[in-house]
Design a protein around this motif. Structure first.
Motif, PDB file in Angstrom:
ATOM      1  N   GLY A 223     129.001  -6.729 -30.361  1.00 51.29           N
ATOM      2  CA  GLY A 223     129.161  -5.281 -30.365  1.00 51.29           C
ATOM      3  C   GLY A 223     130.225  -4.822 -29.393  1.00 51.29           C
ATOM      4  O   GLY A 223     131.024  -3.927 -29.705  1.00 51.29           O
ATOM      5  N   LEU A 224     130.243  -5.418 -28.195  1.00 45.97           N
ATOM      6  CA  LEU A 224     131.247  -5.066 -27.194  1.00 45.97           C
ATOM      7  C   LEU A 224     132.642  -5.457 -27.671  1.00 45.97           C
ATOM      8  O   LEU A 224     133.612  -4.686 -27.538  1.00 45.97           O
ATOM      9  CB  LEU A 224     130.919  -5.764 -25.873  1.00 45.97           C
ATOM     10  CG  LEU A 224     131.869  -5.490 -24.699  1.00 45.97           C
ATOM     11  CD1 LEU A 224     131.867  -4.007 -24.354  1.00 45.97           C
ATOM     12  CD2 LEU A 224     131.464  -6.318 -23.483  1.00 45.97           C
ATOM     13  N   PHE A 225     132.752  -6.658 -28.236  1.00 52.78           N
ATOM     14  CA  PHE A 225     134.034  -7.149 -28.756  1.00 52.78           C
ATOM     15  C   PHE A 225     134.533  -6.222 -29.870  1.00 52.78           C
ATOM     16  O   PHE A 225     135.708  -5.810 -29.896  1.00 52.78           O
ATOM     17  CB  PHE A 225     133.837  -8.567 -29.280  1.00 52.78           C
ATOM     18  CG  PHE A 225     135.095  -9.229 -29.773  1.00 52.78           C
ATOM     19  CD1 PHE A 225     136.107  -9.575 -28.900  1.00 52.78           C
ATOM     20  CD2 PHE A 225     135.269  -9.508 -31.118  1.00 52.78           C
ATOM     21  CE1 PHE A 225     137.272 -10.188 -29.348  1.00 52.78           C
ATOM     22  CE2 PHE A 225     136.425 -10.121 -31.582  1.00 52.78           C
ATOM     23  CZ  PHE A 225     137.433 -10.457 -30.698  1.00 52.78           C
ATOM     24  N   ARG A 226     133.632  -5.852 -30.786  1.00 50.24           N
ATOM     25  CA  ARG A 226     134.010  -4.997 -31.926  1.00 50.24           C
ATOM     26  C   ARG A 226     134.440  -3.610 -31.459  1.00 50.24           C
ATOM     27  O   ARG A 226     135.473  -3.088 -31.894  1.00 50.24           O
ATOM     28  CB  ARG A 226     132.833  -4.889 -32.892  1.00 50.24           C
ATOM     29  CG  ARG A 226     133.091  -3.971 -34.078  1.00 50.24           C
ATOM     30  CD  ARG A 226     131.901  -3.905 -35.020  1.00 50.24           C
ATOM     31  NE  ARG A 226     131.741  -5.142 -35.776  1.00 50.24           N
ATOM     32  CZ  ARG A 226     130.783  -6.032 -35.570  1.00 50.24           C
ATOM     33  NH1 ARG A 226     129.876  -5.823 -34.617  1.00 50.24           N
ATOM     34  NH2 ARG A 226     130.698  -7.120 -36.305  1.00 50.24           N
ATOM     35  N   SER A 227     133.634  -2.993 -30.571  1.00 44.96           N
ATOM     36  CA  SER A 227     133.966  -1.634 -30.127  1.00 44.96           C
ATOM     37  C   SER A 227     135.291  -1.596 -29.367  1.00 44.96           C
ATOM     38  O   SER A 227     136.070  -0.644 -29.507  1.00 44.96           O
ATOM     39  CB  SER A 227     132.844  -1.081 -29.244  1.00 44.96           C
ATOM     40  OG  SER A 227     132.680  -1.868 -28.075  1.00 44.96           O
ATOM     41  N   THR A 228     135.565  -2.635 -28.575  1.00 44.44           N
ATOM     42  CA  THR A 228     136.826  -2.685 -27.826  1.00 44.44           C
ATOM     43  C   THR A 228     138.021  -2.744 -28.766  1.00 44.44           C
ATOM     44  O   THR A 228     139.002  -2.002 -28.608  1.00 44.44           O
ATOM     45  CB  THR A 228     136.836  -3.901 -26.885  1.00 44.44           C
ATOM     46  OG1 THR A 228     135.744  -3.807 -25.969  1.00 44.44           O
ATOM     47  CG2 THR A 228     138.142  -3.965 -26.106  1.00 44.44           C
ATOM     48  N   LEU A 229     137.955  -3.619 -29.762  1.00 38.60           N
ATOM     49  CA  LEU A 229     139.075  -3.755 -30.688  1.00 38.60           C
ATOM     50  C   LEU A 229     139.229  -2.529 -31.589  1.00 38.60           C
ATOM     51  O   LEU A 229     140.349  -2.122 -31.910  1.00 38.60           O
ATOM     52  CB  LEU A 229     138.905  -5.012 -31.540  1.00 38.60           C
ATOM     53  CG  LEU A 229     139.018  -6.342 -30.760  1.00 38.60           C
ATOM     54  CD1 LEU A 229     138.829  -7.525 -31.701  1.00 38.60           C
ATOM     55  CD2 LEU A 229     140.366  -6.450 -30.070  1.00 38.60           C
ATOM     56  N   LEU A 230     138.129  -1.931 -31.993  1.00 38.03           N
ATOM     57  CA  LEU A 230     138.224  -0.724 -32.814  1.00 38.03           C
ATOM     58  C   LEU A 230     138.864   0.413 -32.028  1.00 38.03           C
ATOM     59  O   LEU A 230     139.637   1.216 -32.587  1.00 38.03           O
ATOM     60  CB  LEU A 230     136.842  -0.311 -33.312  1.00 38.03           C
ATOM     61  CG  LEU A 230     136.192  -1.235 -34.351  1.00 38.03           C
ATOM     62  CD1 LEU A 230     134.773  -0.761 -34.683  1.00 38.03           C
ATOM     63  CD2 LEU A 230     137.032  -1.315 -35.632  1.00 38.03           C
ATOM     64  N   ASP A 231     138.555   0.489 -30.725  1.00 38.47           N
ATOM     65  CA  ASP A 231     139.191   1.502 -29.882  1.00 38.47           C
ATOM     66  C   ASP A 231     140.689   1.273 -29.755  1.00 38.47           C
ATOM     67  O   ASP A 231     141.450   2.216 -29.480  1.00 38.47           O
ATOM     68  CB  ASP A 231     138.555   1.507 -28.484  1.00 38.47           C
ATOM     69  CG  ASP A 231     137.138   2.068 -28.496  1.00 38.47           C
ATOM     70  OD1 ASP A 231     136.786   2.740 -29.482  1.00 38.47           O
ATOM     71  OD2 ASP A 231     136.398   1.805 -27.535  1.00 38.47           O
ATOM     72  N   LEU A 232     141.125   0.025 -29.943  1.00 35.53           N
ATOM     73  CA  LEU A 232     142.557  -0.321 -29.882  1.00 35.53           C
ATOM     74  C   LEU A 232     143.205  -0.249 -31.258  1.00 35.53           C
ATOM     75  O   LEU A 232     144.295  -0.794 -31.457  1.00 35.53           O
ATOM     76  CB  LEU A 232     142.727  -1.725 -29.284  1.00 35.53           C
ATOM     77  CG  LEU A 232     142.299  -1.873 -27.824  1.00 35.53           C
ATOM     78  CD1 LEU A 232     142.384  -3.335 -27.380  1.00 35.53           C
ATOM     79  CD2 LEU A 232     143.167  -0.997 -26.915  1.00 35.53           C
TER      80      LEU A 232
END
Length: 294
Positions: A223-232
């Protein structure tokens, strides 16, 4: 033909002649008859007891308060509101709540039954005491026969016990008035579920707890990995996992038979990521498994 003379001392066993039994034989027959009579009397008593129990259950005025729930087919909106087990504490004392959880443990004795309900890692004790007002003998019998890991709905009032409850995460208990099984498990489980309680926090002694923590940790990292990349401004894609041939060299593949055609499991999503970039998605990522027979 002349008759053959009988040997001296041979008893008369001709047809129609009475056979005299020895005392030991008579004793054995008497013992056998007594045993059969006791067996029949026991079977009759058991049948009468079962018939009386069935009659009591059929005439139980609280019968609607317990039993197997009808199959959930999403045919109507029930309007029920469930409380999570982990949210029950001293502030819930005196309140009537509805719980849904798994049967973690059950113990019945006489006119009482004790049930431990588990939801995720939270557990709470539920008590049943026969009073023929809210709890009947039929209800206690039904609760005592529930199998572990069955899913049940329970409604009752939260109380504060006079002594600490060992083996439960929640230090309050519920006095139940209704219980219905939503889904019953097998009588014999393929493996025993020993989950977290206040008495077993040692992870090395609880494999189920390790599995649970590992799964939750993996979910949190993804979830952390996904949210970080989606924010980018990355785009998440999902690539095929069954291919007709090797996707890259330098590694062996897991071969599969796909409907009569040879194939293999995907070694890497790299080719599809490059194709997505060529399709103007610019930034892409995938969270998923790869299969390398190395």
């Amino acid at each position: 033909m002349a008759d053959t003379p009988e040997a001296p001392g041979t008893p008369d066993v001709s047809e129609g002649a009475p056979v005299e039994l020895s005392k030991s034989q008579q004793k054995k027959l008497a013992q056998k008859a007594e045993k059969e009579a006791k067996k029949k009397a026991k079977a009759d008593a058991m049948a009468a007891e079962q018939a009386a129990a069935r009659a009591a259950e059929e005439n139980d005025p609280l019968k609607a308060s317990y039993g197997d729930a009808p199959r959930v087919q999403s045919s109507e909106i029930s309007g029920k509101v469930w409380t999570r087990v982990e949210d029950i504490d001293e502030n819930s004392v005196g309140k009537t709540v509805l719980l849904r959880g798994r049967v973690h443990n059950v113990r019945g004795k006489g006119k009482s039954a004790f049930l431990v309900i588990r939801q995720s890692t939270a557990t709470v004790q539920v008590v049943f005491f026969v009073d023929d007002v809210t709890v009947s003998k039929g209800m206690v019998k039904y609760v005592s026969g529930l199998t572990k890991e069955s899913i049940v709905d329970i409604e009752g009032v939260i109380n504060m016990p006079s002594e600490a409850i060992s083996g439960c995460t929640q230090q309050v208990e519920m006095s139940a008035v209704k219980i219905h099984a939503i889904s019953k498990s097998l009588a014999v489980l393929p493996f025993q579920v020993n989950f977290l309680t206040t008495d077993s926090y040692a992870p090395q002694q609880n494999q189920t707890w390790l599995r649970y923590v590992g799964t939750r940790l993996q979910s949190a990292v993804c979830g952390l990995f996904r949210s970080t990349l989606l924010d980018l401004d990355f785009t998440e894609i999902h690539t095929p996992k069954t291919l007709g041939g090797s996707s890259e060299g330098g590694a062996s593949v897991f071969k599969v038979d796909y409907m009569g055609q040879p194939g293999c499991l995907a070694q890497s999503p790299q080719l599809y990521k490059q194709m997505a970039i060529q399709g103007d998605l610019e930034r892409v990522f995938e969270i998923g498994p790869v299969f390398r027979a190395e």
